[in-house]
Design a protein around this motif. Structure first.
Motif, mmCIF file in Angstrom:
data_model
loop_
_atom_site.group_PDB
_atom_site.id
_atom_site.type_symbol
_atom_site.label_atom_id
_atom_site.label_comp_id
_atom_site.label_asym_id
_atom_site.label_seq_id
_atom_site.Cartn_x
_atom_site.Cartn_y
_atom_site.Cartn_z
ATOM 1 N N ILE A 158 0.837 -1.203 0.000
ATOM 2 C CA ILE A 158 0.000 0.000 0.000
ATOM 3 C C ILE A 158 0.873 1.254 0.000
ATOM 4 C CG2 ILE A 158 -1.626 1.370 1.360
ATOM 5 C CD1 ILE A 158 -2.876 -1.285 2.304
ATOM 6 N N VAL A 159 1.867 1.300 0.889
ATOM 7 C CA VAL A 159 2.681 2.521 0.993
ATOM 8 C C VAL A 159 3.581 2.694 -0.223
ATOM 9 C CG1 VAL A 159 2.590 2.520 3.514
ATOM 10 C CG2 VAL A 159 4.528 1.430 2.371
ATOM 11 N N ILE A 160 4.036 1.589 -0.814
ATOM 12 C CA ILE A 160 4.814 1.708 -2.051
ATOM 13 C C ILE A 160 3.915 2.222 -3.171
ATOM 14 C CG2 ILE A 160 6.038 0.408 -3.840
ATOM 15 C CD1 ILE A 160 7.085 -1.417 -1.578
ATOM 16 N N GLY A 161 2.668 1.736 -3.210
ATOM 17 C CA GLY A 161 1.718 2.244 -4.200
ATOM 18 C C GLY A 161 1.472 3.731 -4.036
ATOM 19 N N ILE A 162 1.358 4.170 -2.783
ATOM 20 C CA ILE A 162 1.180 5.600 -2.512
ATOM 21 C C ILE A 162 2.395 6.388 -3.008
ATOM 22 C CG2 ILE A 162 1.084 7.320 -0.662
ATOM 23 C CD1 ILE A 162 -0.601 5.278 0.941
ATOM 24 N N GLY A 288 -7.266 10.330 10.730
ATOM 25 C CA GLY A 288 -7.110 11.246 9.602
ATOM 26 C C GLY A 288 -5.962 10.949 8.674
ATOM 27 N N ILE A 289 -5.482 9.704 8.656
ATOM 28 C CA ILE A 289 -4.300 9.396 7.856
ATOM 29 C C ILE A 289 -4.511 9.668 6.373
ATOM 30 C CG2 ILE A 289 -4.942 6.941 7.677
ATOM 31 C CD1 ILE A 289 -1.378 8.516 7.762
ATOM 32 N N ASN A 290 -5.698 9.391 5.859
ATOM 33 C CA ASN A 290 -5.869 9.539 4.413
ATOM 34 C C ASN A 290 -6.004 10.982 3.962
ATOM 35 O OD1 ASN A 290 -5.614 6.966 3.119
ATOM 36 N ND2 ASN A 290 -7.374 6.319 4.312
ATOM 37 N N VAL A 291 -6.207 11.886 4.911
ATOM 38 C CA VAL A 291 -6.132 13.309 4.556
ATOM 39 C C VAL A 291 -4.730 13.614 4.012
ATOM 40 C CG1 VAL A 291 -6.063 15.643 5.538
ATOM 41 C CG2 VAL A 291 -7.937 14.088 6.124
ATOM 42 N N ALA A 292 -3.737 12.945 4.592
ATOM 43 C CA ALA A 292 -2.355 13.164 4.164
ATOM 44 C C ALA A 292 -2.111 12.676 2.744
ATOM 45 C CB ALA A 292 -1.387 12.453 5.115
ATOM 46 N N ASN A 423 -13.211 5.793 6.508
ATOM 47 C CA ASN A 423 -12.381 6.482 5.520
ATOM 48 C C ASN A 423 -13.236 7.482 4.732
ATOM 49 O OD1 ASN A 423 -10.595 7.235 3.492
ATOM 50 N ND2 ASN A 423 -9.881 5.160 3.103
ATOM 51 N N TRP A 424 -14.422 7.033 4.305
ATOM 52 C CA TRP A 424 -15.327 7.913 3.568
ATOM 53 C C TRP A 424 -15.719 9.126 4.423
ATOM 54 C CZ3 TRP A 424 -20.360 9.285 4.845
ATOM 55 C CH2 TRP A 424 -21.020 10.063 3.896
ATOM 56 N N ALA A 425 -16.048 8.883 5.688
ATOM 57 C CA ALA A 425 -16.469 9.980 6.569
ATOM 58 C C ALA A 425 -15.367 11.029 6.706
ATOM 59 C CB ALA A 425 -16.859 9.436 7.943
ATOM 60 N N ILE A 426 -14.136 10.579 6.871
ATOM 61 C CA ILE A 426 -13.010 11.507 7.002
ATOM 62 C C ILE A 426 -12.756 12.239 5.688
ATOM 63 C CG2 ILE A 426 -10.513 11.649 7.363
ATOM 64 C CD1 ILE A 426 -12.068 11.264 9.939
#
Length: 472
Positions: A158-162, A288-292, A423-426
């Motif tokens: 996942i992090v490599i994909g990011i 809030g990780i996906n905000v990043a 995740n959607w809510a954030i």
């Protein structure tokens, strides 16, 4: 379980594959779904402002277009477990690959905003499937002694994909002279950003033909000889393979074939173990990780950093994400899952508090004051580091391990469904919350990081070193 269904009868706890490299290849191939998960989740970061400009939409509509993929993710996660129990883990991966490919092409060539939204839902469904099947499959083919590290491959992918998506976005932006809507071979830069995902999507499908089906699924459909052969590949021939097959089969008979109703403790509530999985999944997102990863470029631009630099900082955050994940992979089987989760919660809470303080400052000429700007950048990277070395990895390891065999796919589906909804809510709320009070938004995330500490201490049990047949 301490009888025939336990590791000592077959030697499973001490299983060591004859060719560990082969097991690593199988795990890495399955984790390609995680790569696509990370790539698709983050690639939209580079297209946010271009989509806003092209379709002339406000923050609320923009947030829904960005977040709508997560509805597809939730549906895919909720249904993947049952589909996998019916047709197998490998076939699910192949279906996800086809959907990923179609979504990448459709998202890159949308006719209108609604068209883009539909393709994002389809891609989200594929991500949801992959997010369930990957951890379940990896847990089912991994020897117990290596399962934590191999389970970490999902988050590593996942992090490599990011990181790759951010690098691709940054490169395409350079080619387009810093303009997300700049033309490259007839298409706008943001369209190329979304379309490049075709390459890993096709690779995921091809790799799925090179790895074996889960031995536990094969035993569930009566293919014991084939399951025995795969167990020999992944756990070695030093264990009693016949006893191992019997051990898995006994555990499966003991826990009859699951349905959604089997996850309920009574008429209204889930079993406690399912609630723990839901809690782990939700806390992972509510910090809030996906905000990043969805909004970082937009966030940095909103406090005065120019677009090119904002994309660069998004990329450096991704590199920190990879470093933290490697740390977790090294430690997860040595120190255990719970200690890493607790350390991560403390570190995230502190970093988020510093971000809240930095963003509380008034902008000067459209920029944060120098001190607050430096603190915001450093705290953002520290936050991602502590997430990556803890909750980013251990939640996926926990979810792959903690449920009884016959509940695993269904329970994992429910837990990951909850994760996608959080995740959607954030994701859907961040633009509006940021417009309201950016500092207050980060205080909310910090509170969730703090609350995760007593949750882990009270409800989460260590799974390090146990066979899957001992779970539940």
């Amino acid at each position: 379980m301490t009888s025939a269904a336990n590791g000592p009868e077959s030697g499973a706890r001490a299983a060591h594959p004859d060719h560990l490299g082969h097991v690593i290849f199988i795990t890495a191939a399955a984790a390609m779904g995680g790569f696509l998960f990370g790539y698709d989740s983050s690639v939209i970061n580079g297209a946010v402002e271009a989509i806003r400009d092209r379709y002339d939409i406000g923050s609320g509509t923009l947030a829904q277009v960005i977040a709508i993929a997560l509805i597809g993710c939730a549906i895919g996660a909720a249904t993947a477990g049952r589909i996998a129990d019916r047709i197998g883990r490998i076939r699910c991966m192949q279906i996800a690959s086809v959907l990923f490919t179609a979504s990448a092409i459709g998202s890159a060539l949308p006719f209108a905003l609604w068209d883009l939204a539909i393709w994002r839902i389809i891609g989200g469904f594929a991500i949801g499937m992959a997010s369930v099947i990957g951890p379940a499959y990896i847990a089912e083919v991994s020897p117990p002694a290596y399962r934590g590290r191999l389970g970490s491959f999902q988050q590593a992918a996942i992090v490599i994909g990011i990181a790759i998506s951010q690098l691709v976005n940054y490169t395409l932006l350079q080619i387009a002279d810093g303009d997300q809507r700049g033309k490259i071979l007839g298409l706008e830069a943001w369209q190329w950003m979304l379309g490049v995902m075709v390459v890993p999507a096709v690779l995921y499908g091809l790799l799925s033909f090179a790895i074996p089906e889960s031995p536990r699924f094969l035993i569930s459909v009566g293919k014991k000889a084939q399951a025995r052969k795969i167990l020999e590949e992944v756990e070695g021939d030093k264990i009693d393979l016949d006893a191992r097959v019997t051990e898995i089969e006994t555990a499966m008979h003991r826990e009859h074939k699951s349905s959604f109703k089997d996850l309920l403790g009574n008429r209204f509530f889930f079993l406690p173990i399912v609630w723990v999985g839901i809690g782990l999944s939700m806390f992972q997102q509510l910090v809030g990780i996906n905000v990043a990863f969805y909004y970082s470029a937009t966030l940095w631009q909103s406090v005065g950093i120019d677009p090119t630099d904002s994309f660069f900082y998004s990329f450096t955050t991704s590199i920190i994400n990879i470093i933290g994940t490697v740390i977790a992979m090294v430690l997860v089987d040595r120190v255990g899952r719970r200690p890493l989760a607790l350390v991560g919660s403390v570190g995230m809470a502190i970093a988020l508090a510093f971000e809240a303080w930095a963003f509380s400052a008034d902008l000067v000429d459209g920029k944060l004051p120098t001190t607050q700007g430096v603190v915001a950048l450093v705290a953002a990277h520290v936050f991602v580091l502590f997430f990556a070395l803890s909750w980013g990895v251990v939640v996926w390891v926990f979810l792959g391990e903690m449920f009884p065999n016959r509940l695993r796919a269904a329970a994992l589906g429910v837990a990951v469904f909850a994760q996608w909804m959080a995740n959607w809510a954030i994701t859907a709320s961040f633009p509006s919350l940021a417009d309201w009070n950016l500092s207050g938004t980060y205080i909310i995330y910090a509170c969730f990081a703090v609350l995760s500490i007593p949750f882990v201490l009270k409800f989460v049990k260590e799974t390090k070193g146990k066979t899957l047949e001992e779970m539940g």
